[in-house]
Scaffold this active site. Structure first.
Site, PDB file in Angstrom:
ATOM      1  CG  HIS A  89     -12.815  23.950  -7.493  1.00 47.94           C
ATOM      2  ND1 HIS A  89     -13.923  23.482  -6.860  1.00 47.94           N
ATOM      3  CD2 HIS A  89     -13.247  25.041  -8.200  1.00 47.94           C
ATOM      4  CE1 HIS A  89     -14.977  24.235  -7.152  1.00 47.94           C
ATOM      5  NE2 HIS A  89     -14.581  25.191  -7.977  1.00 47.94           N
ATOM      6  NE  ARG A  92     -20.132  24.244  -7.251  1.00 47.10           N
ATOM      7  CZ  ARG A  92     -19.368  25.236  -7.703  1.00 47.10           C
ATOM      8  NH1 ARG A  92     -18.381  25.004  -8.555  1.00 47.10           N
ATOM      9  NH2 ARG A  92     -19.569  26.477  -7.307  1.00 47.10           N
TER      10      ARG A  92
HETATM   11  P1  NDP Z   1     -25.379  30.076 -15.677  1.00 48.69           P
HETATM   12  O1  NDP Z   1     -26.468  30.110 -14.682  1.00 48.69           O
HETATM   13  O2  NDP Z   1     -25.108  31.303 -16.483  1.00 48.69           O
HETATM   14  O3  NDP Z   1     -25.622  28.876 -16.706  1.00 48.69           O
HETATM   15  C1  NDP Z   1     -26.199  27.666 -16.333  1.00 48.69           C
HETATM   16  C2  NDP Z   1     -26.723  26.973 -17.562  1.00 48.69           C
HETATM   17  O4  NDP Z   1     -27.253  25.701 -17.212  1.00 48.69           O
HETATM   18  C3  NDP Z   1     -27.854  27.749 -18.253  1.00 48.69           C
HETATM   19  O5  NDP Z   1     -27.699  27.648 -19.641  1.00 48.69           O
HETATM   20  C4  NDP Z   1     -29.101  26.993 -17.812  1.00 48.69           C
HETATM   21  O6  NDP Z   1     -30.167  27.071 -18.740  1.00 48.69           O
HETATM   22  C5  NDP Z   1     -28.560  25.581 -17.770  1.00 48.69           C
HETATM   23  N1  NDP Z   1     -29.384  24.711 -16.942  1.00 48.69           N
HETATM   24  C6  NDP Z   1     -29.642  24.804 -15.614  1.00 48.69           C
HETATM   25  N2  NDP Z   1     -30.443  23.799 -15.203  1.00 48.69           N
HETATM   26  C7  NDP Z   1     -30.702  23.057 -16.306  1.00 48.69           C
HETATM   27  C8  NDP Z   1     -31.468  21.895 -16.542  1.00 48.69           C
HETATM   28  N3  NDP Z   1     -32.130  21.276 -15.561  1.00 48.69           N
HETATM   29  N4  NDP Z   1     -31.517  21.420 -17.805  1.00 48.69           N
HETATM   30  C9  NDP Z   1     -30.861  22.033 -18.813  1.00 48.69           C
HETATM   31  N5  NDP Z   1     -30.100  23.147 -18.654  1.00 48.69           N
HETATM   32  C10 NDP Z   1     -30.026  23.647 -17.410  1.00 48.69           C
HETATM   33  O7  NDP Z   1     -24.068  29.636 -14.895  1.00 48.69           O
HETATM   34  P2  NDP Z   1     -22.531  29.828 -15.313  1.00 48.69           P
HETATM   35  O8  NDP Z   1     -22.393  29.485 -16.736  1.00 48.69           O
HETATM   36  O9  NDP Z   1     -22.034  31.134 -14.862  1.00 48.69           O
HETATM   37  O10 NDP Z   1     -21.833  28.726 -14.370  1.00 48.69           O
HETATM   38  C11 NDP Z   1     -22.180  27.366 -14.457  1.00 48.69           C
HETATM   39  C12 NDP Z   1     -21.597  26.595 -13.301  1.00 48.69           C
HETATM   40  O11 NDP Z   1     -20.190  26.484 -13.438  1.00 48.69           O
HETATM   41  C13 NDP Z   1     -21.768  27.224 -11.914  1.00 48.69           C
HETATM   42  O12 NDP Z   1     -23.057  27.006 -11.409  1.00 48.69           O
HETATM   43  C14 NDP Z   1     -20.701  26.520 -11.118  1.00 48.69           C
HETATM   44  O13 NDP Z   1     -21.226  25.333 -10.551  1.00 48.69           O
HETATM   45  C15 NDP Z   1     -19.643  26.158 -12.162  1.00 48.69           C
HETATM   46  N6  NDP Z   1     -18.409  26.908 -11.956  1.00 48.69           N
HETATM   47  C16 NDP Z   1     -17.256  26.229 -11.700  1.00 48.69           C
HETATM   48  C17 NDP Z   1     -16.082  26.887 -11.513  1.00 48.69           C
HETATM   49  C18 NDP Z   1     -14.805  26.163 -11.280  1.00 48.69           C
HETATM   50  O14 NDP Z   1     -13.815  26.758 -10.881  1.00 48.69           O
HETATM   51  N7  NDP Z   1     -14.723  24.877 -11.553  1.00 48.69           N
HETATM   52  C19 NDP Z   1     -16.019  28.347 -11.572  1.00 48.69           C
HETATM   53  C20 NDP Z   1     -17.270  28.975 -11.878  1.00 48.69           C
HETATM   54  C21 NDP Z   1     -18.426  28.269 -12.053  1.00 48.69           C
HETATM   55  P3  NDP Z   1     -30.893  28.480 -19.045  1.00 48.69           P
HETATM   56  O15 NDP Z   1     -29.827  29.325 -19.703  1.00 48.69           O
HETATM   57  O16 NDP Z   1     -31.964  28.142 -19.984  1.00 48.69           O
HETATM   58  O17 NDP Z   1     -31.319  29.027 -17.718  1.00 48.69           O
HETATM   59  C1  OXD Z   2     -17.343  29.154  -8.401  1.00 51.57           C
HETATM   60  C2  OXD Z   2     -16.235  28.215  -8.279  1.00 51.57           C
HETATM   61  O1  OXD Z   2     -18.495  28.728  -8.346  1.00 51.57           O
HETATM   62  O2  OXD Z   2     -15.074  28.658  -8.106  1.00 51.57           O
HETATM   63  O3  OXD Z   2     -17.075  30.350  -8.568  1.00 51.57           O
HETATM   64  O4  OXD Z   2     -16.436  27.006  -8.380  1.00 51.57           O
END
Ligand code: NDP
Ligand code: OXD
Length: 310
Positions: free
Chosen positions: A273, A225
């Site tokens: 994006h 993000r």
């Molecule tokens: P997940 O929830 O599966 O993974 C998030 C990861 O971040 C987990 O490993 C989590 O740890 C870790 N995390 C969260 N908070 C913290 C913290 N404070 N300190 C350390 N680690 C932390 O999400 P996804 O992998 O599915 O997606 C991640 C992000 O990607 C989405 O939230 C979205 O914002 C972005 N995204 C962007 C897209 C784009 O088109 N650019 C498309 C899709 C997603 P733990 O595993 O221990 O909970």
């Molecule tokens: C999502 C994105 O969160 O497209 O799926 O960013």
């Protein structure tokens, strides 16, 4: 019981409505504004929540997000408190993210950006290349998408590490857990990939201090993000030569405003994006799986922990 989809983007009517209609063909599927009796609506599917959603559906049991990142849902004043939220986990989106991230990791690893600039001015020069084993790719956020990208990159031989809150035990990956380990995670990361959810703890996490801990000449790929990144800190570190380049897919304001310095910075690649887009057929199948899980009392994949924020 009825499922209501509210189209939001221009692609929704031609692509999402038919995909959802097919995946939910044996269910009572409705498309806004033809919602019928509000008391029949038990699930909402969409990209956002709207003012009506807080009060209009007295029997609402779940909201299914077509996005993977759900900070907009959780921050919205229209989100009906206490209603479970399921985020999108779509194999099509996951493949998109893996290929996008792998593409930029390989581009930076093989210094294609530099070679393109040289070729444009007729320069024929090269150096001994660095082996993939000697290049460390670090995932800030090692959840569903971070792990999928790691699986794509490991066969190339890169040293891969992940930072998260809980251990994953993925073979071949060095894991770092929690805020105390952030500095040591960053210290040897040559290509940093941000795949964190946007929460109060992760906002502005890519800043002069954290990016400054990366080794000289390292790269940033931000596909999470825009609010994770302090924009002026990135520019300062690129201009000082501490960072060699950045691929940015997400921004504080989207579309990135015309005239924004990122567009013309020689070390930044901007993409609109597009790193990972939920695909209608696989995404609609994911909606169907989540609805079936909910109907049978199982925990759907992607159920959001509202208190945690992701
Ligand atoms: P997940 O929830 O599966 O993974 C998030 C990861 O971040 C987990 O490993 C989590 O740890 C870790 N995390 C969260 N908070 C913290 C913290 N404070 N300190 C350390 N680690 C932390 O999400 P996804 O992998 O599915 O997606 C991640 C992000 O990607 C989405 O939230 C979205 O914002 C972005 N995204 C962007 C897209 C784009 O088109 N650019 C498309 C899709 C997603 P733990 O595993 O221990 O909970
Ligand atoms: C999502 C994105 O969160 O497209 O799926 O960013």
């Amino acid at each position: 019981m009825a499922v209501l989809f509210r189209p939001f983007f221009p692609i929704d009517e031609p692509h999402w409505v038919p995909a959802l209609r097919t995946a939910l063909e044996d269910l009572d599927f409705r498309v806004w504004p033809d919602h019928g009796d509000p008391a029949r609506i038990t699930a909402l599917v969409g990209w956002e929540v709207f003012p009506e959603d807080r009060t209009m559906w007295p029997n609402l049991k779940a909201i299914l997000s077509l996005r993977a990142g759900v900070e907009r849902f959780l921050a919205s004043p229209h989100y009906p408190p206490g209603v479970p939220l399921v985020r999108m986990i779509d194999p099509g989106l996951t493949e998109g993210m893996s290929t996008y991230v792998a593409g930029f990791v390989l581009r930076f690893h093989r210094q294609i950006d530099l070679l393109e600039k040289q070729a444009a001015t007729g320069i024929w020069e090269f150096d001994i290349p660095r082996a993939a084993q000697g290049r460390c790719v670090g995932f800030l956020g090692f959840g569903h998408l971070g792990q999928a990208c790691a699986r794509t990159l490991l066969p190339f031989g890169f040293a891969v590490r992940g930072w998260s809150l809980s251990k994953k035990a993925m073979p071949g990956v060095e894991e770092f857990i929690g805020s105390e380990s952030l500095d040591s995670f960053l210290e040897d990361t040559d290509i940093l990939v941000c795949l964190l959810p946007l929460t109060a703890q992760t906002e502005n996490i890519l800043n002069i201090r954290t990016l400054g801990r990366l080794p000289q000449g390292s790269y940033l790929i931000n596909v999470a993000r825009g609010k994770h990144l302090v924009e002026e800190d990135l520019i300062a570190l690129l201009d000082s030569g501490h960072l060699a380049g950045a691929a940015l897919d997400v921004f504080r304001r989207e579309p990135l405003p015309v005239g924004h310095p990122f567009y013309t910075h020689p070390k930044i690649v901007v993409t609109p994006h597009v790193s990972a887009i939920t695909l209608p057929h696989t995404g609609a199948a994911a909606v169907r799986r989540a609805l079936d899980d909910l109907a049978q009392g199982r925990r759907p994949e992607g159920l959001v922990d509202v208190a945690r924020g992701y």
